[in-house]
Design a protein around this motif. Structure first.
Motif, mmCIF file in Angstrom:
data_model
loop_
_atom_site.group_PDB
_atom_site.id
_atom_site.type_symbol
_atom_site.label_atom_id
_atom_site.label_comp_id
_atom_site.label_asym_id
_atom_site.label_seq_id
_atom_site.Cartn_x
_atom_site.Cartn_y
_atom_site.Cartn_z
ATOM 1 N N ASN A 1 -28.614 -2.695 -18.576
ATOM 2 C CA ASN A 1 -27.210 -3.007 -18.314
ATOM 3 C C ASN A 1 -26.536 -1.985 -17.406
ATOM 4 O OD1 ASN A 1 -26.503 -5.470 -20.123
ATOM 5 N ND2 ASN A 1 -27.771 -4.152 -21.396
ATOM 6 N N ALA A 2 -27.327 -1.074 -16.855
ATOM 7 C CA ALA A 2 -26.828 -0.042 -15.940
ATOM 8 C C ALA A 2 -25.559 0.638 -16.490
ATOM 9 C CB ALA A 2 -26.551 -0.644 -14.563
ATOM 10 N N VAL A 3 -25.664 1.111 -17.737
ATOM 11 C CA VAL A 3 -24.498 1.732 -18.375
ATOM 12 C C VAL A 3 -24.246 3.118 -17.775
ATOM 13 C CG1 VAL A 3 -23.473 2.432 -20.575
ATOM 14 C CG2 VAL A 3 -25.079 0.517 -20.516
ATOM 15 N N PRO A 4 -23.031 3.356 -17.280
ATOM 16 C CA PRO A 4 -22.737 4.653 -16.670
ATOM 17 C C PRO A 4 -22.792 5.812 -17.677
ATOM 18 C CG PRO A 4 -20.957 3.066 -16.262
ATOM 19 C CD PRO A 4 -21.884 2.452 -17.265
ATOM 20 N N ALA A 5 -23.091 7.001 -17.172
ATOM 21 C CA ALA A 5 -23.268 8.183 -18.025
ATOM 22 C C ALA A 5 -22.027 8.485 -18.866
ATOM 23 C CB ALA A 5 -23.622 9.390 -17.164
ATOM 24 N N ASN A 6 -20.832 8.283 -18.304
ATOM 25 C CA ASN A 6 -19.624 8.615 -19.083
ATOM 26 C C ASN A 6 -19.467 7.683 -20.292
ATOM 27 O OD1 ASN A 6 -18.972 6.508 -17.224
ATOM 28 N ND2 ASN A 6 -16.804 6.875 -17.574
ATOM 29 N N ILE A 7 -19.877 6.448 -20.149
ATOM 30 C CA ILE A 7 -19.792 5.518 -21.287
ATOM 31 C C ILE A 7 -20.852 5.867 -22.323
ATOM 32 C CG2 ILE A 7 -20.060 3.075 -21.973
ATOM 33 C CD1 ILE A 7 -18.513 2.327 -19.479
ATOM 34 N N ILE A 8 -22.013 6.289 -21.874
ATOM 35 C CA ILE A 8 -23.050 6.727 -22.823
ATOM 36 C C ILE A 8 -22.545 7.955 -23.604
ATOM 37 C CG2 ILE A 8 -25.383 7.702 -23.042
ATOM 38 C CD1 ILE A 8 -26.213 5.910 -20.671
ATOM 39 N N ARG A 9 -21.915 8.880 -22.887
ATOM 40 C CA ARG A 9 -21.371 10.074 -23.569
ATOM 41 C C ARG A 9 -20.332 9.674 -24.614
ATOM 42 N NH1 ARG A 9 -21.458 12.528 -18.526
ATOM 43 N NH2 ARG A 9 -19.232 12.175 -18.249
ATOM 44 N N HIS A 10 -19.488 8.714 -24.255
ATOM 45 C CA HIS A 10 -18.479 8.224 -25.207
ATOM 46 C C HIS A 10 -19.160 7.665 -26.468
ATOM 47 C CE1 HIS A 10 -15.252 5.889 -27.001
ATOM 48 N NE2 HIS A 10 -16.033 4.831 -26.942
ATOM 49 N N MET A 11 -20.158 6.815 -26.269
ATOM 50 C CA MET A 11 -20.813 6.179 -27.417
ATOM 51 C C MET A 11 -21.518 7.227 -28.288
ATOM 52 S SD MET A 11 -22.126 2.509 -25.867
ATOM 53 C CE MET A 11 -23.115 3.150 -24.522
ATOM 54 N N GLN A 12 -22.094 8.240 -27.643
ATOM 55 C CA GLN A 12 -22.760 9.305 -28.407
ATOM 56 C C GLN A 12 -21.747 10.075 -29.250
ATOM 57 O OE1 GLN A 12 -24.770 11.160 -25.130
ATOM 58 N NE2 GLN A 12 -26.700 10.092 -25.523
ATOM 59 N N LYS A 13 -20.581 10.322 -28.661
ATOM 60 C CA LYS A 13 -19.544 11.049 -29.401
ATOM 61 C C LYS A 13 -19.067 10.221 -30.595
ATOM 62 C CE LYS A 13 -18.120 14.755 -28.397
ATOM 63 N NZ LYS A 13 -18.667 16.032 -28.930
ATOM 64 N N VAL A 14 -18.913 8.920 -30.392
ATOM 65 C CA VAL A 14 -18.500 8.035 -31.491
ATOM 66 C C VAL A 14 -19.561 8.082 -32.609
ATOM 67 C CG1 VAL A 14 -18.046 5.622 -32.152
ATOM 68 C CG2 VAL A 14 -17.094 6.534 -30.020
ATOM 69 N N SER A 15 -20.816 8.111 -32.219
ATOM 70 C CA SER A 15 -21.875 8.160 -33.243
ATOM 71 C C SER A 15 -21.846 9.494 -33.992
ATOM 72 C CB SER A 15 -23.253 7.894 -32.630
ATOM 73 O OG SER A 15 -23.767 9.043 -32.016
ATOM 74 N N GLU A 16 -21.439 10.567 -33.306
ATOM 75 C CA GLU A 16 -21.311 11.874 -33.985
ATOM 76 C C GLU A 16 -20.224 11.825 -35.055
ATOM 77 O OE1 GLU A 16 -20.684 15.231 -31.297
ATOM 78 O OE2 GLU A 16 -22.281 14.468 -30.020
ATOM 79 N N VAL A 17 -19.087 11.210 -34.701
ATOM 80 C CA VAL A 17 -17.999 11.065 -35.680
ATOM 81 C C VAL A 17 -18.498 10.245 -36.866
ATOM 82 C CG1 VAL A 17 -15.703 10.059 -36.093
ATOM 83 C CG2 VAL A 17 -16.167 11.278 -33.946
ATOM 84 N N ALA A 18 -19.163 9.137 -36.563
ATOM 85 C CA ALA A 18 -19.668 8.258 -37.629
ATOM 86 C C ALA A 18 -20.630 9.018 -38.540
ATOM 87 C CB ALA A 18 -20.349 7.036 -37.020
ATOM 88 N N GLU A 19 -21.470 9.828 -37.946
ATOM 89 C CA GLU A 19 -22.447 10.578 -38.734
ATOM 90 C C GLU A 19 -21.766 11.515 -39.738
ATOM 91 O OE1 GLU A 19 -26.389 12.767 -37.197
ATOM 92 O OE2 GLU A 19 -25.539 11.294 -35.823
ATOM 93 N N LEU A 20 -20.713 12.187 -39.270
ATOM 94 C CA LEU A 20 -19.967 13.084 -40.159
ATOM 95 C C LEU A 20 -19.309 12.297 -41.294
ATOM 96 C CD1 LEU A 20 -18.322 15.339 -37.414
ATOM 97 C CD2 LEU A 20 -20.083 16.042 -39.049
ATOM 98 N N LEU A 21 -18.783 11.128 -40.956
ATOM 99 C CA LEU A 21 -18.153 10.290 -41.982
ATOM 100 C C LEU A 21 -19.188 9.771 -42.977
ATOM 101 C CD1 LEU A 21 -15.687 8.244 -39.736
ATOM 102 C CD2 LEU A 21 -15.045 9.966 -41.420
ATOM 103 N N ILE A 22 -20.332 9.336 -42.467
ATOM 104 C CA ILE A 22 -21.395 8.805 -43.328
ATOM 105 C C ILE A 22 -21.805 9.847 -44.372
ATOM 106 C CG2 ILE A 22 -23.840 8.109 -43.380
ATOM 107 C CD1 ILE A 22 -23.288 6.825 -40.550
#
Ligand SMILES: [Fe+2]
Length: 162
Positions: free
Chosen positions: A13-34
């Motif tokens: 899907n040719a996802v740009p690096a800034n969007i990948i960084r955003h999604m990774q950060k969201v997963s970090e927040v989720a991990e802390l909540l989990i």
């Protein structure tokens, strides 16, 4: 979903690096909540939550109108590949689905996304007011419900880890 599979989706899907960084950060927040949810004795499908976080905005740049938003696009993409559970979490991460969240998995994906602006962890207030979410998404009634969701989370896990 395996890391290699997620990377394949990014590539296809040719996802740009800034969007990948955003999604990774969201997963970090989720991990802390989990982690906090687990400590509170709530059992969760951790892998599903993290995968949803890591793919939720893949179609971000592919949305061309509001009725077919990026969350729906990605949900449909995942459904086509048989990932129905994941599709539900991704579809419902969109701001306007606050009333449709049915379980903690969906709530954590939704909420974690609202705590990240670009690739920075922010408060809900910052996300909604100071940073100035795109005007189309400013909706005080919905924003109030997101704060209520935050309270609902705090009622289970205590003070937020982020
Ligand atoms: Fe997002």
């Amino acid at each position: 979903m395996k890391k290699t599979q997620i990377e394949k989706i990014y590539k296809e899907n040719a996802v740009p690096a800034n969007i990948i960084r955003h999604m990774q950060k969201v997963s970090e927040v989720a991990e802390l909540l989990i982690k906090k949810f687990k400590e509170a004795g709530v059992s969760l499908n951790e892998e599903l939550i993290i995968t949803a976080c890591l793919v939720h905005d893949v179609m971000r740049l592919k949305e061309d109108n509001k009725s077919v938003n990026h969350a729906l696009l990605m949900g449909a993409y995942l459904s086509r590949t048989g990932e129905d559970e994941l599709a539900a979490l991704v579809t419902k991460h969109h701001f306007e689905h606050i009333d449709d969240l049915e379980n903690w998995e969906e709530k954590i994906v939704y909420y974690s996304d609202k705590r990240v602006a670009h690739d920075r962890i922010v408060s809900l207030k910052e996300r909604f007011t100071e940073i100035g979410e795109r005007i189309a998404y400013r909706n005080p009634e919905l924003e109030k419900k997101v704060f209520e969701l935050e309270q609902e989370i705090k009622n289970v896990i205590g003070p937020l880890p982020v």
